[in-house]
Design a protein around this motif. Structure first.
Motif, mmCIF file in Angstrom:
data_model
loop_
_atom_site.group_PDB
_atom_site.id
_atom_site.type_symbol
_atom_site.label_atom_id
_atom_site.label_comp_id
_atom_site.label_asym_id
_atom_site.label_seq_id
_atom_site.Cartn_x
_atom_site.Cartn_y
_atom_site.Cartn_z
ATOM 1 N N THR A 149 0.834 -1.203 0.000
ATOM 2 C CA THR A 149 0.000 0.000 0.000
ATOM 3 C C THR A 149 0.867 1.251 0.000
ATOM 4 N N THR A 166 -6.052 7.491 -6.081
ATOM 5 C CA THR A 166 -6.299 6.368 -5.164
ATOM 6 C C THR A 166 -5.573 6.551 -3.826
ATOM 7 N N HIS A 175 -7.744 6.123 -0.700
ATOM 8 C CA HIS A 175 -8.098 4.709 -0.526
ATOM 9 C C HIS A 175 -6.930 3.944 0.103
ATOM 10 N N HIS A 176 -5.722 4.184 -0.395
ATOM 11 C CA HIS A 176 -4.547 3.481 0.139
ATOM 12 C C HIS A 176 -4.242 3.911 1.575
ATOM 13 N N GLU A 216 -6.425 4.927 3.763
ATOM 14 C CA GLU A 216 -7.449 4.290 4.593
ATOM 15 C C GLU A 216 -7.136 2.811 4.805
#
Length: 128
Positions: free
Chosen positions: A60, A85, A88-89, A91
């Motif tokens: 990640t 992204t 998202h990563h 999180e």
């Protein structure tokens, strides 16, 4: 009357055919189960072991860093961070770290400076 005599035999033939079809289905189901097992075994052998939490954190973090390579700087300046992204990563990393903290909570009471492999990685490579 002749038709009545044939009828019991046709019922027996029908029963035999159903039994044979059932046997074929059982054999086919068994063969499919064996094929599924073979495919699962090969998939595990090719993919290797499942990634650990630390492996997922490293992956990640690598995905986040991809946005900060010199080639992507112009792209990143054109986009809002929320359009990438990266959130998202981040999180996903937070969830992995929270899960690790919950897992190691009991050992922290015994040894307060003991960290899990994810936190160790973040500290060692100056992510934090």
């Amino acid at each position: 009357m002749d038709a009545n005599r044939r009828h019991p035999q046709s019922a027996q033939d029908s029963s035999r055919r159903r039994g044979a079809a059932q046997g074929h289905r059982n054999a086919a189901t068994e063969m499919l189960d064996r094929m599924r097992h073979l495919v699962d075994t090969v998939a595990v052998a090719l993919d290797g072991p499942l990634p650990t939490q630390k492996d997922r954190v490293v992956e990640t973090w690598a995905r986040i860093q991809e946005y900060y390579t010199p080639q992507r700087q112009d792209d990143l300046r054109k986009l809002r961070v929320t359009d990438t992204t990266i959130p998202h990563h981040l999180e996903a990393m937070l969830k992995l770290l929270a899960h690790e903290m919950i897992e190691t909570e009991s050992s922290v009471l015994e040894q307060p400076l003991e960290f899990g492999p994810c936190i160790e990685y973040l500290l060692q490579f100056h992510v934090l």
